[in-house]
Motif scaffolding. Sequence first.
Motif, PDB file in Angstrom:
ATOM      1  N   SER A 169       0.842  -1.194   0.000  1.00  0.00           N
ATOM      2  CA  SER A 169       0.000   0.000   0.000  1.00  0.00           C
ATOM      3  C   SER A 169       0.879   1.246   0.000  1.00  0.00           C
ATOM      4  O   SER A 169       1.996   1.247   0.522  1.00  0.00           O
ATOM      5  CB  SER A 169      -0.908   0.026   1.228  1.00  0.00           C
ATOM      6  OG  SER A 169      -0.150   0.243   2.415  1.00  0.00           O
ATOM      7  N   GLN A 170       0.371   2.323  -0.586  1.00  0.00           N
ATOM      8  CA  GLN A 170       1.095   3.582  -0.572  1.00  0.00           C
ATOM      9  C   GLN A 170       1.344   4.050   0.858  1.00  0.00           C
ATOM     10  O   GLN A 170       2.402   4.598   1.173  1.00  0.00           O
ATOM     11  CB  GLN A 170       0.299   4.646  -1.323  1.00  0.00           C
ATOM     12  CG  GLN A 170       0.387   4.563  -2.833  1.00  0.00           C
ATOM     13  CD  GLN A 170      -0.341   5.713  -3.479  1.00  0.00           C
ATOM     14  OE1 GLN A 170      -1.546   5.653  -3.685  1.00  0.00           O
ATOM     15  NE2 GLN A 170       0.366   6.780  -3.789  1.00  0.00           N
ATOM     16  N   GLU A 171       0.354   3.823   1.715  1.00  0.00           N
ATOM     17  CA  GLU A 171       0.490   4.258   3.106  1.00  0.00           C
ATOM     18  C   GLU A 171       1.665   3.548   3.779  1.00  0.00           C
ATOM     19  O   GLU A 171       2.484   4.184   4.451  1.00  0.00           O
ATOM     20  CB  GLU A 171      -0.802   3.971   3.866  1.00  0.00           C
ATOM     21  CG  GLU A 171      -0.763   4.427   5.322  1.00  0.00           C
ATOM     22  CD  GLU A 171      -2.044   4.096   6.069  1.00  0.00           C
ATOM     23  OE1 GLU A 171      -2.149   4.502   7.236  1.00  0.00           O
ATOM     24  OE2 GLU A 171      -2.920   3.432   5.497  1.00  0.00           O
ATOM     25  N   TYR A 172       1.745   2.231   3.587  1.00  0.00           N
ATOM     26  CA  TYR A 172       2.845   1.492   4.216  1.00  0.00           C
ATOM     27  C   TYR A 172       4.192   1.930   3.642  1.00  0.00           C
ATOM     28  O   TYR A 172       5.163   2.139   4.380  1.00  0.00           O
ATOM     29  CB  TYR A 172       2.661  -0.007   4.007  1.00  0.00           C
ATOM     30  CG  TYR A 172       3.774  -0.822   4.641  1.00  0.00           C
ATOM     31  CD1 TYR A 172       3.783  -1.077   6.009  1.00  0.00           C
ATOM     32  CD2 TYR A 172       4.836  -1.297   3.871  1.00  0.00           C
ATOM     33  CE1 TYR A 172       4.821  -1.787   6.601  1.00  0.00           C
ATOM     34  CE2 TYR A 172       5.881  -2.005   4.448  1.00  0.00           C
ATOM     35  CZ  TYR A 172       5.869  -2.251   5.816  1.00  0.00           C
ATOM     36  OH  TYR A 172       6.898  -2.941   6.397  1.00  0.00           O
ATOM     37  N   LEU A 173       4.269   2.079   2.323  1.00  0.00           N
ATOM     38  CA  LEU A 173       5.528   2.450   1.684  1.00  0.00           C
ATOM     39  C   LEU A 173       5.976   3.846   2.102  1.00  0.00           C
ATOM     40  O   LEU A 173       7.172   4.097   2.285  1.00  0.00           O
ATOM     41  CB  LEU A 173       5.386   2.370   0.165  1.00  0.00           C
ATOM     42  CG  LEU A 173       5.153   0.962  -0.396  1.00  0.00           C
ATOM     43  CD1 LEU A 173       4.817   1.032  -1.878  1.00  0.00           C
ATOM     44  CD2 LEU A 173       6.359   0.076  -0.167  1.00  0.00           C
ATOM     45  N   ALA A 174       5.011   4.760   2.262  1.00  0.00           N
ATOM     46  CA  ALA A 174       5.355   6.124   2.671  1.00  0.00           C
ATOM     47  C   ALA A 174       5.925   6.154   4.081  1.00  0.00           C
ATOM     48  O   ALA A 174       6.840   6.936   4.378  1.00  0.00           O
ATOM     49  CB  ALA A 174       4.122   7.021   2.587  1.00  0.00           C
ATOM     50  N   GLY A 175       5.411   5.316   4.956  1.00  0.00           N
ATOM     51  CA  GLY A 175       5.854   5.329   6.343  1.00  0.00           C
ATOM     52  C   GLY A 175       6.958   4.357   6.664  1.00  0.00           C
ATOM     53  O   GLY A 175       7.630   4.479   7.697  1.00  0.00           O
ATOM     54  N   ASN A 176       7.177   3.364   5.778  1.00  0.00           N
ATOM     55  CA  ASN A 176       8.125   2.293   6.082  1.00  0.00           C
ATOM     56  C   ASN A 176       8.970   1.924   4.858  1.00  0.00           C
ATOM     57  O   ASN A 176       9.216   0.767   4.570  1.00  0.00           O
ATOM     58  CB  ASN A 176       7.366   1.049   6.565  1.00  0.00           C
ATOM     59  CG  ASN A 176       6.468   1.365   7.754  1.00  0.00           C
ATOM     60  OD1 ASN A 176       6.920   1.496   8.885  1.00  0.00           O
ATOM     61  ND2 ASN A 176       5.180   1.514   7.475  1.00  0.00           N
ATOM     62  N   GLY A 177       9.412   2.967   4.139  1.00  0.00           N
ATOM     63  CA  GLY A 177      10.173   2.759   2.913  1.00  0.00           C
ATOM     64  C   GLY A 177      11.454   1.965   3.119  1.00  0.00           C
ATOM     65  O   GLY A 177      11.820   1.125   2.292  1.00  0.00           O
ATOM     66  N   ALA A 178      12.161   2.230   4.217  1.00  0.00           N
ATOM     67  CA  ALA A 178      13.420   1.529   4.470  1.00  0.00           C
ATOM     68  C   ALA A 178      13.184   0.040   4.678  1.00  0.00           C
ATOM     69  O   ALA A 178      13.936  -0.805   4.161  1.00  0.00           O
ATOM     70  CB  ALA A 178      14.110   2.134   5.690  1.00  0.00           C
ATOM     71  N   THR A 179      12.135  -0.306   5.415  1.00  0.00           N
ATOM     72  CA  THR A 179      11.802  -1.716   5.630  1.00  0.00           C
ATOM     73  C   THR A 179      11.398  -2.367   4.313  1.00  0.00           C
ATOM     74  O   THR A 179      11.804  -3.492   4.017  1.00  0.00           O
ATOM     75  CB  THR A 179      10.657  -1.843   6.650  1.00  0.00           C
ATOM     76  OG1 THR A 179      11.092  -1.333   7.904  1.00  0.00           O
ATOM     77  CG2 THR A 179      10.253  -3.308   6.832  1.00  0.00           C
TER      78      THR A 179
END
Length: 339
Positions: free
Chosen positions: A240-250
């Motif tokens: 999800s965009q939300e997850y990628l925006a907040g957890n890009g490094a992971t």
Amino acid sequence: METSRNPRRRTVLALTALTAALSLTATACGGDSTNEAKTADGKAKVTVLRSNGAIFEPLYIAQQQGYFKDAGLDVTIKAGAQDTSQNAPSVLNGEAQFAMTDSSGFLKGAAQDMPLRIVTGLQSATTKTDPTDGLLVKKSSAITSFSDLEGKTVGLSALGGTIQFIVEYLVQKDGGDPAKVKFVALPTTSLTDAVTSGKTDAVYSFGAFFAAARTSDKLNVIGKGMNELPGMVQGLLFSSQEYLAGNGATAKKFIDAVGKAITYANENPDAVRAIDKKYTQLDAAFIDKQETAYYDTQLNTTVMRTVITKMNEFKLLDKEPTDEALYWDQAPTTTSSEE
């Protein structure tokens, strides 16, 4: 058993329900995706939903070889929906951070403006290897080409996805009318029995199940499957965009670990076979005799655009999503054609 010539209505209803669920989820979660769960020793917890049929092997290899652990990840792999496009709700509501699907399965959500992005490829059609998917008919069948499917019933593992697309694409390429083909959804494990028993006129199978069926003295393989459109993405992972925006490094650590596993899988076919023995219903002796698939992280955006245009023409998509609505900015993309 579901039948359809055009599953758009079923897809639109499912996606409408998904939109409502997403709205409720956003309210419940408050949009704070940076608070990712961690283990006691600080590893980021990640859940990934795999397909039920094929192409999931690199995920297990990344786990077995310690690539996830070395990246500081605690990854749980779960079987997702039979129709992998239906894995989207679990990703959007945070039950899973990543999920597998095929290119067309993802595009159905993208065409409805779902806030999802492709993070990496897993496998694409290639002329470098023998087909790993294809159309199967009985030896006695009068079907000898894709255009012969006009007026016939074809069994698929799911309606409206990449497999239905490639059948329609190849029917049209062969001079036939895709609108005259009837499709029926069946469990992946039942496809071979359906065509052998005459329940369907043909089936389109893939992975280890296709490999097993093509050796049958009762069946013929028609064409070269998805290899007739090299570069078409057969398996991918999305988030999800939300997850990628907040957890890009992971997310980057995750796809890098999957990339290492893909390299290992291509160099160590016995590791792939061991996973197939555990997670498919095929005979171990048969698996040992078969060539394994070739995995690839690259996402060919040129071929994807062809798929989008044709899916829209075949009324499998309501509209053509832009490239900006498809790929995470750190996804491994390419525009080059296969040599």
